[in-house]
Scaffold this active site. Structure first.
Site, PDB file in Angstrom:
ATOM      1  CD  GLU A 187      39.949  51.761  37.150  1.00 29.18           C
ATOM      2  OE1 GLU A 187      38.762  52.125  37.045  1.00 29.18           O
ATOM      3  OE2 GLU A 187      40.705  51.641  36.173  1.00 29.18           O
ATOM      4  CG  ASP A 188      36.377  49.390  37.043  1.00 30.81           C
ATOM      5  OD1 ASP A 188      37.611  49.538  37.004  1.00 30.81           O
ATOM      6  OD2 ASP A 188      35.689  49.179  36.015  1.00 30.81           O
TER       7      ASP A 188
ATOM      8  CG  ASP B 184      43.744  42.437  35.250  1.00 32.09           C
ATOM      9  OD1 ASP B 184      44.327  41.591  35.946  1.00 32.09           O
ATOM     10  OD2 ASP B 184      43.322  42.193  34.099  1.00 32.09           O
TER      11      ASP B 184
ATOM     12  N   GLY C 221      47.534  46.690  36.345  1.00 38.07           N
ATOM     13  CA  GLY C 221      48.006  47.936  36.951  1.00 38.07           C
ATOM     14  C   GLY C 221      48.496  48.944  35.919  1.00 38.07           C
TER      15      GLY C 221
ATOM     16  CG  LEU D  73      44.545  52.503  38.434  1.00 35.29           C
ATOM     17  CD1 LEU D  73      44.228  52.014  39.817  1.00 35.29           C
ATOM     18  CD2 LEU D  73      44.036  53.935  38.270  1.00 35.29           C
TER      19      LEU D  73
ATOM     20  CE  LYS E  92      41.322  40.676  37.174  1.00 39.86           C
ATOM     21  NZ  LYS E  92      40.312  40.346  36.147  1.00 39.86           N
TER      22      LYS E  92
ATOM     23  CG  ASP F 296      32.047  46.813  30.686  1.00 39.63           C
ATOM     24  OD1 ASP F 296      33.063  47.010  31.377  1.00 39.63           O
ATOM     25  OD2 ASP F 296      32.068  46.827  29.446  1.00 39.63           O
TER      26      ASP F 296
ATOM     27  NE  ARG G 234      29.394  50.135  31.584  1.00 38.70           N
ATOM     28  CZ  ARG G 234      30.733  50.073  31.563  1.00 38.70           C
ATOM     29  NH1 ARG G 234      31.396  49.898  32.682  1.00 38.70           N
ATOM     30  NH2 ARG G 234      31.389  50.184  30.432  1.00 38.70           N
TER      31      ARG G 234
HETATM   32  P1  5GP Z   1      44.699  47.032  33.988  1.00 37.50           P
HETATM   33  O1  5GP Z   1      45.311  48.142  33.233  1.00 37.50           O
HETATM   34  O2  5GP Z   1      44.916  47.128  35.497  1.00 37.50           O
HETATM   35  O3  5GP Z   1      45.120  45.692  33.473  1.00 37.50           O
HETATM   36  O4  5GP Z   1      43.175  47.029  33.679  1.00 37.50           O
HETATM   37  C1  5GP Z   1      42.326  47.825  34.330  1.00 37.50           C
HETATM   38  C2  5GP Z   1      41.002  47.970  33.604  1.00 37.50           C
HETATM   39  O5  5GP Z   1      40.633  46.766  32.919  1.00 37.50           O
HETATM   40  C3  5GP Z   1      39.941  48.207  34.639  1.00 37.50           C
HETATM   41  O6  5GP Z   1      39.744  49.569  34.790  1.00 37.50           O
HETATM   42  C4  5GP Z   1      38.735  47.534  34.027  1.00 37.50           C
HETATM   43  O7  5GP Z   1      38.069  48.454  33.206  1.00 37.50           O
HETATM   44  C5  5GP Z   1      39.290  46.437  33.164  1.00 37.50           C
HETATM   45  N1  5GP Z   1      39.237  45.145  33.882  1.00 37.50           N
HETATM   46  C6  5GP Z   1      40.252  44.452  34.419  1.00 37.50           C
HETATM   47  N2  5GP Z   1      39.828  43.319  35.022  1.00 37.50           N
HETATM   48  C7  5GP Z   1      38.488  43.320  34.883  1.00 37.50           C
HETATM   49  C8  5GP Z   1      37.452  42.445  35.321  1.00 37.50           C
HETATM   50  O8  5GP Z   1      37.656  41.408  35.978  1.00 37.50           O
HETATM   51  N3  5GP Z   1      36.174  42.797  34.975  1.00 37.50           N
HETATM   52  C9  5GP Z   1      35.884  43.914  34.272  1.00 37.50           C
HETATM   53  N4  5GP Z   1      34.607  44.136  33.999  1.00 37.50           N
HETATM   54  N5  5GP Z   1      36.827  44.778  33.846  1.00 37.50           N
HETATM   55  C10 5GP Z   1      38.117  44.484  34.156  1.00 37.50           C
HETATM   56 MG    MG Z   2      38.093  50.654  34.346  1.00 38.07          MG
END
Ligand code: 5GP
Ligand code: MG
Length: 172
Positions: free
Chosen positions: A96-97, A100, A102, A105, A128, A156, A162
């Site tokens: 995964e990139d 945040d 979670g 994932l 993060k 992005d 990107r």
């Molecule tokens: P989560 O479900 O962990 O909150 O979010 C994960 C997804 O949100 C990541 O796969 C990503 O696509 C997007 N995301 C979360 N934080 C960032 C960030 O700082 N920058 C970017 N570009 N995407 C983020």
């Molecule tokens: Mg993502």
């Protein structure tokens, strides 16, 4: 005007990926490794990481959506492109990139676990920490940050940035 503040240079990314690839190659030696990249953000990271491995690997992609065009998560995860390859008897490493909250994932890892792979672990370019809501464990991470919205190297903002070779904190 938005501002781009450097977080990781191209060289730093390269060094982190080199070290990570060595760890993964050691940990998965003699195991059937399948890397599953999360589109679109992880495709740059995955393509560099897989070329640094010294062990065989199968590669698959899934597409998830939670963010849309905004930079705050909607919390609802959809899977517009699911797996085509069979994960049975494979050791899956989700790539995964950025992790945040979670939520993305945890949802994906549970979905993949239900398909009976040998194991499921998580590898992220950026871990993060600030807004983590789940106990989703990142097993391999290139870099950890507290917070901020990051772009570049696959990441992005509304489909832009990107293509930047380094990673930046985007201040809107
Ligand atoms: P989560 O479900 O962990 O909150 O979010 C994960 C997804 O949100 C990541 O796969 C990503 O696509 C997007 N995301 C979360 N934080 C960032 C960030 O700082 N920058 C970017 N570009 N995407 C983020
Ligand atoms: Mg993502």
């Amino acid at each position: 005007m938005s501002e781009l503040i450097p977080v990781l240079t191209e060289t730093e990314i390269e060094q982190h990926i080199h070290q990570l690839a060595q760890r993964i190659s050691d940990d998965y030696r003699n195991k059937n490794l399948m890397m599953i990249g999360v589109l679109k953000g992880a495709f740059v990271f995955l393509s560099d990481l897989m070329r640094r491995l010294t062990i065989p690997v199968e590669v698959e992609f899934v597409r998830l959506s939670s963010y849309g065009k905004s930079h705050t998560s909607s919390g609802k995860i959809e899977i517009p492109k699911d797996l085509c390859l069979d994960v049975k008897d494979k050791h899956v490493l989700i790539v995964e990139d950025i992790v945040d909250t979670g939520v993305t994932l945890s949802t994906l890892a549970a979905h993949i676990a239900s398909l009976n792979p040998k194991s499921v672990k998580i590898c992220a370019l950026i871990d993060k920490l600030e807004r983590r809501k789940t106990d989703c464990q990142v097993d391999y991470a290139c870099h950890t940050v507290e917070g901020g919205f990051l772009v570049g190297y696959g990441l992005d903002y509304a489909e832009k940035y990107r293509n930047l070779p380094a990673i930046y904190h985007l201040k809107l």
